[in-house]
Design an enzyme around this catalytic site. Structure first.
Site, PDB file in Angstrom:
ATOM      1  N   ASP A 441       0.861  -1.177   0.000  1.00  0.00           N
ATOM      2  CA  ASP A 441       0.000   0.000   0.000  1.00  0.00           C
ATOM      3  C   ASP A 441       0.902   1.233   0.000  1.00  0.00           C
ATOM      4  OD1 ASP A 441      -2.286   1.628   0.325  1.00  0.00           O
ATOM      5  OD2 ASP A 441      -1.943   1.693   2.482  1.00  0.00           O
ATOM      6  N   LYS A 442       0.362   2.390  -0.345  1.00  0.00           N
ATOM      7  CA  LYS A 442       1.184   3.605  -0.342  1.00  0.00           C
ATOM      8  C   LYS A 442       0.938   4.446   0.905  1.00  0.00           C
ATOM      9  CE  LYS A 442       0.147   7.394  -2.495  1.00  0.00           C
ATOM     10  NZ  LYS A 442       0.315   8.378  -1.395  1.00  0.00           N
ATOM     11  N   GLU A 549      -9.144  14.446   6.882  1.00  0.00           N
ATOM     12  CA  GLU A 549     -10.147  15.356   7.421  1.00  0.00           C
ATOM     13  C   GLU A 549      -9.570  16.208   8.541  1.00  0.00           C
ATOM     14  OE1 GLU A 549     -13.690  13.356   8.615  1.00  0.00           O
ATOM     15  OE2 GLU A 549     -14.592  13.565   6.640  1.00  0.00           O
ATOM     16  N   ARG A 650      -1.753  14.846  -2.115  1.00  0.00           N
ATOM     17  CA  ARG A 650      -3.090  14.249  -2.192  1.00  0.00           C
ATOM     18  C   ARG A 650      -4.104  15.364  -2.420  1.00  0.00           C
ATOM     19  NH1 ARG A 650      -3.517   9.275   0.531  1.00  0.00           N
ATOM     20  NH2 ARG A 650      -5.523   9.846   1.451  1.00  0.00           N
TER      21      ARG A 650
END
Length: 1174
Positions: A441-442, A549, A650
């Site tokens: 996974d990253k 978030e 992101r």
């Protein structure tokens, strides 16, 4: 309001959407999309499909006795079932059944080769050791269950709350829990100490996440009085299931009907935090709680080397039956030849000649055919340890010892998370030394998953260029500004852009300023983050399930939009010193299908807005282009998104729009209906979200930095040098994944990128075919196979015999191929490839590439990629991740590794091994994996040799005693051989031996390739070992026979000599192969010989044994000691010469590196490709 009056004209994307404040689905489960009619189905479930809970009426709730009590049981056994159940489980091992059959045969009078009690000893010992271990573990479970079941909670009884033991609580009862107490069962909240019905819980015991989560009591019940009043109501909920992230139910209370969601239920095992008390009604109890339904362990995995071991065990079984057949055939021929002389010939008589009660009585004689058959069965009993039963126990103990040292490795301790390395599976330690593919996974695995708000695109302008210091306004820990307002201190430092701050503080209603205002308002409002205020309203901390978030809400606070209060119905935001109270009308949680989140809020002036944020791939399809500004805003934002992605950031897109009264009414009608639905609630909520998530106005985009973990580039480079292919499977967009791939040295600048982004099966097929032709994939794969074959024949390191100064990597001439390939493929393409007949095409292309990068992949697609490689090759696979979405991938791979990260502990709980940082993977594989593989591989071969040499010695003896299956060794010596005499050195060496130091293994990663080439364990080594065993057994038997051929030594004395000689021989054999001598190794090897002598002295001192006093007669003779010395020298001389010749003329990589290490030649072991420069 009638359902039919709520018309939906827009089609909705299919996926899972949450109800109000429902926790994001992190279970990682991907479901096949099914098309449904847009009209909702009847919400009422049939009574048999739902569970009816009558509030405060447990008797009526359980009148049919169909619900379980709250007593839990994690133990496997009871006093009555322990013995039969434990034996049944143990005898699932075929080897145990084999030895049980052997012991049973030995109980028959014609086949009683050993004493009947003695023959049961090995099997009983192994069974007893395992039973004691299992019994102790189960006793601890019983003790834990008793402690848990006898805890007390307050239950509403006769109008007041009284203590009641947990195990006596029933569904339907009303329970009161105080702060810091553990929830005893799954309960729907009815009221809390907070007037708004808000409660905070910690789910550490359930999913390992330490951050607080909010749960709400419905406003309809929050104000109800329970003590001293008669409370009643009805809950209609779904049947018990293990999904901890969803709950679907309705409640009828005080003549009202309203929906219940996952945010209204608190689960067993959670703890109440920051809330004085809560009251709830039990809906699931005991074994039906979600915690207990999820308590099943992950599927057990089996070592690849152990499967190879079964292949060799088959060959040993063939040898065993061949020897038994030879003995039986010889016995039959001997009986036919001497059938008239059976009364007088040695080894086989039909009549007793010893004085006593049996004098001149006849033996039981069954005839030549039956005697031959009995001889075959007797031979199986005599040669039984050819199949090493002790090997199973030895391997378990060795793996346990190896795990102890891996856990205690201080180099794999992460001080940041205070987490040590964990071994959660003891079956596959040696597989760590043979890994060929790593699927990673990253986010949170390669990166820290600690998000920092870096850039923002607001109304087409880019903000946050930190290279220009003059543009920055440093305001640490505050949401600073020039206006007078309350200064909230954030727990982390936030750096703000001065230009953006000035824009926000303008006293104007310009379109750009309003867009910026709505932008940060959306960041502060569209989330499920919980604000926690400390230090007298000065310090504010945000807790939430998503680090993204938390970063966005913290950024909004830094720019003057501070969320500081949240209840079930409203939020309060401090906007530049002014409190803004917003009513939350509904929230559609983020899901993996919609890939966005929206909240409907009402402002104080009664205007209603929907605020939305989500992935760019899903947002631009629901955003309308502004006619006045044309395509400018649209294209500028997309350009900024591309720039952010190229920097490895992101991204999320932010949008909003006003809702008209009619749109609000339609949505509320649908939302209420979908929220109360017990069937397909998630689908209906998703369709409802489509009503308002359309025609949105673009506000901007955010860019969050997720930094690489320490040591990731170096780790990936070392793994690549070790011959391991690293594939990254991430949910991030393609540009972000490529940027991270370049920064962590996964992707190199000289690589050719193959991009597969298909939107149909035909397009994917064409893209795969074109790529294979363009880059010559078939030719590359053929060359790869040829190189692999060359590497397996040529060991890779070359020792320069002309100059004894430089061991170097062997230069294998490689053909010049095109630049290395990197495959980049998205999840949309994988939908068509993995579900169609294109898997083989993808496999061919992917295996020809040095790097594979899969973007936008769903959890089950990750598992599909792992299975693609696992099912088509024998190479070992390892999956590593940190989140719940990685669980399916971790469980699919041969070895699963969990990272103790920011996304909870679901990955850790499902993994075989767990650690704090990705960089520890380098040490885990290159050091511990290499050591474990070398140790266990040698352990298996040595156990085969150790038992086979003993059996062959007995075989030669039987051939010389008229095939009579008699033995010169006592029964106890035969039984003790593999259990006591020779077991301890094997275990110690299997745990402690090291062929190379950890520094050498880390410095030269290519040494790891020895595991890929199966150097330590293969069929060739097995047959060489068996040939060596054959030679040693011949020497072991015939040297004493020739030495004592003229003497009057009795058979028991010769048997005593053989016992001592074989123990000394196998221990010296082991000593020749030990690479690292420490005090405990010396004690084990030489102590084993001493213990054998001690046992022989004890056994030979018992008058009733036939070998009474033989050892005392033997040790006084020089011939005895010379014979043992002669056996050792002659038996091991060929092995010694072959080892010397092999190390001089055909050294392996490991031997060269070890020699350089012992002779302290720094830097003389050179990797391939660097010889020319040296």
């Amino acid at each position: 309001m009638e359902l039919a009056s709520c018309n939906i004209t827009n089609s909705a994307p299919l996926g899972r959407s949450g109800a109000p404040y429902m926790v994001q689905d992190k279970s990682g489960k991907s479901q096949r999309v099914r098309h449904k009619s847009m009209q909702f189905e009847d919400n009422q479930l049939c009574e048999e499909d739902s569970r009816l809970i009558y509030i405060n009426d447990p008797r009526r709730t359980n009148e049919k006795y169909e619900f379980t009590g709250n007593e839990i049981r994690t133990s496997k056994y009871t006093i009555l079932t322990f013995l039969p159940k434990n034996l049944f489980i143990q005898f699932h091992r075929v080897a145990y059944l084999y030895f049980l059959a052997i012991a049973a045969l030995n109980q028959l009078p014609p086949l009683a080769v050993f004493g009947r009690t003695v023959s049961l000893f090995p099997l009983l010992f192994v069974l007893s050791v395992t039973a004691v271990k299992d019994g102790y573990e189960d006793w601890r479970r019983h003790r834990s269950d008793r402690k848990e079941n006898n805890r007390e909670a307050l239950v509403l009884q006769s109008g007041e709350f009284r203590p009641k033991r947990w195990k006596d609580i029933e569904a339907g009862e009303v329970v009161k829990i105080f702060a810091d107490e553990t929830i005893p069962c799954d309960m729907v909240l009815l009221g809390t100490s907070d007037s708004s019905g808000l409660a905070y819980i910690q789910t550490m015991n359930l999913d390992g996440e330490s951050n607080l989560k909010t749960r709400y009591a419905r406003q309809e019940t929050a104000s109800a009085e329970f003590e001293g009043f008669s409370v009643s109501g009805l809950i209609r909920c779904e049947q018990p299931n293990r999904n901890v992230y969803e709950f679907t139910a309705n409640m009828e209370f005080d003549r009202q009907k309203f929906p219940l969601t996952q945010s209204n239920i608190i689960l067993r095992g959670c703890q109440l935090k920051n809330t004085d008390w809560v009251i709830g009604v039990v809906v699931y109890a005991g074994q039906e709680t979600k915690a207990m339904l999820n308590s099943a362990t992950s599927p057990s995995k089996r070592s690849k080397l152990e499967s190879y071991m079964n292949r060799e065990t088959f060959w040993l079984s063939v040898f065993l039956f061949v020897m038994c057949f030879v003995v039986a055939l010889g016995m039959g021929l001997w009986l036919v030849r001497h059938k008239e002389q059976l009364d007088t010939l040695p080894y086989y008589r039909k009549r007793y000649f010893t004085m006593g009660k049996d004098y001149k009585k006849t033996y039981k004689y069954y005839g030549i055919p039956m005697e031959t058959f009995f001889s075959f069965l007797s031979s199986i009993i005599v040669f039984q340890i050819m199949i090493p039963i002790s090997l199973y126990i030895t391997m378990e103990l060795v793996r346990l010892g190896q795990s102890y040292f891996m856990i205690g490795d201080k180099h794999m301790y992460d001080s940041a998370s205070d987490s040590r390395f964990q071994c959660r599976s003891l079956n596959i330690n040696e597989d760590l030394g043979q890994i060929r593919y790593i699927f990673s996974d990253k986010t949170g695995t390669l990166t820290e998953n600690k998000m920092l708000f870096r850039r923002a695109s607001v109304f087409g302008k880019d903000y946050g260029d930190y290279e220009h210091v003059g543009d920055l306004l440093q305001e640490t820990n505050t949401a600073g500004g020039t206006v007078h307002r309350r200064k909230w201190k954030l727990k982390s430092e936030i750096t703000v852009d001065s230009k953006l701050m000035k824009l926000l503080h303008k006293k104007s209603n310009e379109e750009e300023r309003l867009a910026a205002h709505n932008f940060f308002l959306t960041l502060a409002a569209c989330n499920t983050v919980i604000p926690i205020i400390h230090d007298d309203m000065e310090m504010i901390e945000y807790q939430g399930e998503s680090p993204d978030e938390q970063a966005l809400v913290s950024a909004a606070s830094a720019y003057g939009y501070t969320l500081f209060e949240r209840t079930s119905g409203h939020i309060v935001i401090d906007v530049n010193g002014e409190k803004l109270r917003l009513d939350v009308l509904g929230l559609h949680e983020f899901d993996s299908v919609r890939k966005r989140m929206s909240v409907v809020i009402r402002f104080p002036d009664d205007t209603v807005k929907v605020l939305v944020k989500g992935a760019d791939s899903s947002m631009f399809s629901v955003i309308t282009k502004d006619i006045e500004s044309g395509d400018h805003l649209w294209h500028e934002t997309q350009d900024h998104l591309t720039q952010y992605s190229l920097q490895g950031l992101r991204t999320l897109v932010v949008a909003a729009r006003d809702l008209t009264a009619l749109e609000l009414e339609q949505w509320q009608c649908r939302y209420e209906d979908a929220s109360t639905s017990l069937t397909e609630r998630a689908l209906k909520l998703r369709q409802t979200a489509a009503l308002i998530e359309s025609n949105l106005s673009l506000l901007g985009a955010t860019a969050i930095e997720d930094k690489l973990q320490e040591g990731v580039p170096e780790t990936i480079e070392s793994l690549r040098q070790a011959g391991i292919k690293v594939w990254v499977l991430t949910g991030d967009k393609q540009e972000t994944a490529i940027s991270i791939g370049l920064s962590c040295k996964l992707l190199m600048t000289d690589m050719q990128h193959i991009v597969i982004n298909g939107n149909s099966e035909a397009e994917c097929r064409n893209l795969l075919a074109d790529a294979k032709i363009k880059y010559g994939v078939d030719e590359r794969n053929e060359n790869l196979k040829q190189r692999s074959g060359a590497e397996s024949n040529n060991q890779g390191l070359h020792y320069d015999t002309k100059s004894f100064e430089k061991p170097q990597w062997n230069s294998v001439k490689e053909e010049k191929l095109n630049a290395p390939l990197a495959l980049v493929i998205d999840g949309n393409s994988l939908v068509y490839i993995l579900e169609k007949d294109l898997e083989s095409e993808l496999f061919d292309l992917a295996t020809a590439c040095r790097v594979v990068l899969c973007c936008r992949v769903a959890p089950l697609q990750k598992a599909g990629i792992v299975d693609l490689v696992k099912s088509r090759t024998d190479d070992m696979t390892l999956a590593i991740g940190d989140g719940a979405n990685d669980v399916s991938m971790i469980q699919m791979a041969d070895v699963g590794v969990g990272i103790c990260g920011q996304e909870g502990r679901q990955a850790v709980m499902a993994a075989d091994f767990a650690m704090g940082q990705f960089r520890f993977l380098k040490r885990l594989l290159l050091v511990h994996g290499h050591w474990n593989y070398q140790r266990v591989a040698y352990l298996v071969l040595y156990n085969f040799y150790r038992n086979a040499v003993f059996v062959l010695m007995l075989f030669w003896y039987i051939l010389c005693t008229a095939f009579s299956t008699t033995s010169a060794l006592t029964d106890w010596s035969s039984m003790f051989y593999s259990i006591i005499y020779t077991s301890v050195p094997t275990i110690v060496v299997g745990i402690l031996d090291k062929d190379l130091s950890h520094k050498t293994l880390l410095q030269y990663p290519k040494l790891y390739c020895a595991g890929h080439r199966h150097e330590a364990y293969n069929m060739r080594l097995f047959w060489i070992t068996m040939v060596d065993t054959l030679w040693q057994s011949l020497v072991l038997f015939y040297v004493p026979v020739f030495t004592y051929r003229e003497s009057s030594i009795d058979i028991w004395s010769l048997g005593s000599l053989w016992t001592i000689a074989v123990v000394v021989l196998v221990n010296i054999h082991l000593a020749m192969d030990i690479q690292r001598w420490v005090a405990i190794t010396h004690a084990a090897v030489w102590g084993s010989i001493i213990i054998t002598y001690a046992c022989m002295v004890v056994l030979d001192s018992i008058p009733v044994f036939p070998n009474y006093w033989t050892i005392y007669h033997l040790v006084g003779s020089p011939k005895y000691w010379i014979t043992i010395l002669l056996i050792i020298v002659v038996a091991l001389l060929p092995r010694f010469f072959l080892k010397v010749l092999g190390q001089i003329f055909w050294p392996s990589d490991i031997q060269i590196a070890r020699e350089a290490e012992v002779l302290k030649w720094p830097g003389h072991v050179q990797p391939k490709g660097k010889q020319a420069s040296t």
